[in-house]
Design a protein around this motif. Sequence first.
Motif, short mmCIF file in Angstrom:
data_model
loop_
_atom_site.label_atom_id
_atom_site.label_comp_id
_atom_site.label_asym_id
_atom_site.label_seq_id
_atom_site.Cartn_x
_atom_site.Cartn_y
_atom_site.Cartn_z
N LEU A 100 -5.95 -2.20 -0.03
CA LEU A 100 -7.11 -2.91 -0.38
C LEU A 100 -8.13 -1.86 -0.74
CD1 LEU A 100 -7.32 -5.70 2.32
CD2 LEU A 100 -6.81 -6.03 -0.04
N LYS A 101 -8.94 -2.41 -1.97
CA LYS A 101 -10.04 -1.44 -2.58
C LYS A 101 -10.98 -1.64 -1.52
CE LYS A 101 -8.83 -1.15 -7.53
NZ LYS A 101 -8.50 0.33 -7.19
N THR A 102 -11.35 -0.44 -0.77
CA THR A 102 -12.29 -0.26 0.13
C THR A 102 -13.11 0.97 -0.08
OG1 THR A 102 -11.00 0.32 2.07
CG2 THR A 102 -11.32 -2.16 1.91
N LEU A 103 -14.33 1.15 0.67
CA LEU A 103 -14.66 2.59 0.81
C LEU A 103 -13.92 3.48 1.35
CD1 LEU A 103 -17.62 3.87 -0.04
CD2 LEU A 103 -18.18 3.50 2.46
N ALA A 104 -12.98 3.20 2.35
CA ALA A 104 -12.36 4.04 3.21
C ALA A 104 -11.06 4.26 2.11
CB ALA A 104 -11.69 3.48 4.14
N ALA A 105 -10.59 3.27 1.60
CA ALA A 105 -9.39 3.79 0.46
C ALA A 105 -9.72 4.70 -0.73
CB ALA A 105 -8.91 2.52 -0.10
N LYS A 106 -10.98 4.47 -1.17
CA LYS A 106 -11.47 5.21 -2.32
C LYS A 106 -11.84 6.85 -1.64
CE LYS A 106 -14.45 2.00 -4.51
NZ LYS A 106 -15.95 1.44 -4.83
N ALA A 107 -11.68 7.09 -0.50
CA ALA A 107 -11.71 8.45 -0.16
C ALA A 107 -10.34 8.90 0.10
CB ALA A 107 -12.41 8.62 1.38
N ILE A 108 -9.15 8.32 -0.11
CA ILE A 108 -7.87 8.92 -0.05
C ILE A 108 -7.42 9.34 -1.36
CG2 ILE A 108 -5.58 8.54 0.73
CD1 ILE A 108 -6.69 6.38 2.49
N PRO A 109 -7.28 10.49 -1.55
CA PRO A 109 -6.69 11.06 -2.92
C PRO A 109 -5.32 10.57 -2.85
CG PRO A 109 -7.49 13.07 -1.35
CD PRO A 109 -7.75 11.71 -0.59
N GLY A 110 -4.90 10.03 -4.01
CA GLY A 110 -3.56 9.43 -4.24
C GLY A 110 -3.28 8.11 -3.75
N PHE A 111 -4.38 7.40 -3.48
CA PHE A 111 -4.13 6.14 -2.84
C PHE A 111 -3.68 5.17 -3.77
CE2 PHE A 111 -5.25 1.87 -0.80
CZ PHE A 111 -4.87 2.23 0.35
N SER A 112 -4.05 5.34 -5.01
CA SER A 112 -3.57 4.43 -6.38
C SER A 112 -2.13 4.37 -6.14
CB SER A 112 -4.29 5.02 -7.50
OG SER A 112 -3.77 6.22 -7.82
N ASP A 113 -1.40 5.42 -5.74
CA ASP A 113 -0.03 5.51 -5.90
C ASP A 113 0.63 4.28 -5.06
OD1 ASP A 113 0.03 7.64 -7.40
OD2 ASP A 113 0.31 9.12 -5.86
N LEU A 114 0.17 4.03 -3.95
CA LEU A 114 0.12 3.05 -2.91
C LEU A 114 -0.04 1.64 -3.58
CD1 LEU A 114 -1.10 4.08 0.53
CD2 LEU A 114 1.39 4.28 -0.27
N GLU A 115 -1.16 1.55 -4.47
CA GLU A 115 -1.31 0.36 -5.09
C GLU A 115 -0.13 -0.10 -5.98
OE1 GLU A 115 -6.12 0.44 -4.56
OE2 GLU A 115 -5.46 1.58 -6.29
N ASP A 116 0.16 1.00 -6.71
CA ASP A 116 1.30 0.53 -7.84
C ASP A 116 2.32 0.51 -7.11
OD1 ASP A 116 -0.66 1.61 -9.51
OD2 ASP A 116 0.26 3.69 -9.56
N LEU A 117 2.84 0.59 -5.84
CA LEU A 117 4.01 0.23 -5.06
C LEU A 117 3.80 -1.13 -5.08
CD1 LEU A 117 4.78 2.98 -2.50
CD2 LEU A 117 5.99 2.59 -4.68
N TRP A 118 2.72 -1.85 -4.48
CA TRP A 118 2.73 -3.13 -4.18
C TRP A 118 2.83 -4.11 -5.24
CZ3 TRP A 118 2.15 -0.29 0.23
CH2 TRP A 118 2.24 -1.11 1.08
N SER A 119 2.22 -3.55 -6.54
CA SER A 119 2.17 -4.48 -8.00
C SER A 119 3.56 -4.67 -8.21
CB SER A 119 1.38 -3.59 -8.80
OG SER A 119 1.96 -2.38 -9.19
N SER A 120 4.35 -3.84 -7.95
CA SER A 120 5.90 -4.04 -8.21
C SER A 120 6.78 -4.72 -7.38
CB SER A 120 6.59 -2.82 -8.76
OG SER A 120 6.79 -1.77 -7.97
N ARG A 121 6.57 -4.63 -5.90
CA ARG A 121 7.28 -5.01 -4.98
C ARG A 121 6.88 -6.02 -4.07
NH1 ARG A 121 9.26 0.40 -1.70
NH2 ARG A 121 9.90 -1.16 -0.71
N ALA A 122 5.94 -6.22 -4.05
CA ALA A 122 5.19 -7.47 -3.32
C ALA A 122 5.89 -8.81 -3.77
CB ALA A 122 3.84 -7.49 -2.91
N PRO A 123 6.72 -9.41 -3.07
CA PRO A 123 7.55 -10.84 -3.68
C PRO A 123 6.16 -11.80 -3.86
CG PRO A 123 7.98 -10.45 -1.19
CD PRO A 123 7.27 -9.19 -1.83
N LEU A 124 5.01 -11.73 -3.06
CA LEU A 124 4.26 -12.78 -3.44
C LEU A 124 2.94 -12.38 -4.40
CD1 LEU A 124 3.46 -14.35 0.15
CD2 LEU A 124 4.51 -15.45 -1.61
#
Length: 257
Positions: free
Chosen positions: A192-216
Amino acid sequence: MSGILEGKTILVAGVTMDSSIGFATAKVAQEQGATVLISNFGRALGITRRIAKRLPTEPPVLELDVTDADHLAGLADQVREHTDHLDGVVHSIAYGNPETLLGGRFLEGPWEDVAQAVQVSAYSLKSLAMACKPLMGAGGSVVGLTFDATVAWPAYDWMGVAKAGLESTSRYLARDLGPEGIRVNLVSAGPLKTLAAKAIPGFSDLEDLWSSRAPLGWDNTDHVPTAKAVCALLSDLFPATSGEIVHVDGGFHAMGA
């Protein structure tokens, strides 16, 4: 029609921005009938006090650093200035130094920073639960927030280790607090886009995984599904559930590829 938290008093520990899961949980809890208190500490406390005004009902804001023994010892008295009991506690707290522990720095992470991450992100669940225990005489619910620690993720590094510690801590707490009627569970949210997530370099890679693989599907800007799950676990709808991790991730965790 009354909400599922009607008549309950809930402490949401770790509310900073209105883009946080903690804020969303406090809002949904109020909408479901709960009396809510929130907490933060240090420089962020002023931000929390301003953000509190954006909730449907402005809640009391307590000062609580979960690594400070004096703060923990005084928490029950702080709460008693507003209420004589707690029915639920939400642990929305985590920290790992993004400059040394995240973004591909696993092999270089220094112990001092790792120790801080484990204390703030995992050990503090026990610290918070025990600080609130005197206020939960009739039993209650403790709910924390995790990010699936059963596998290694890109960029997450030592925070993944800290979350694994959190998940194990929740199970031992469930064991030891269960005889007193206190349930302990976690909600494992997708990215989720939160203040904590913004501080993680490369977190967008995880977000990309969800966009293609989460069935819902997965909306990384929508904190409400996660907040609803937390509130459900705070309610009386799960009276015999403890030591559980409820996934709110669009079904991603169940997919192999």
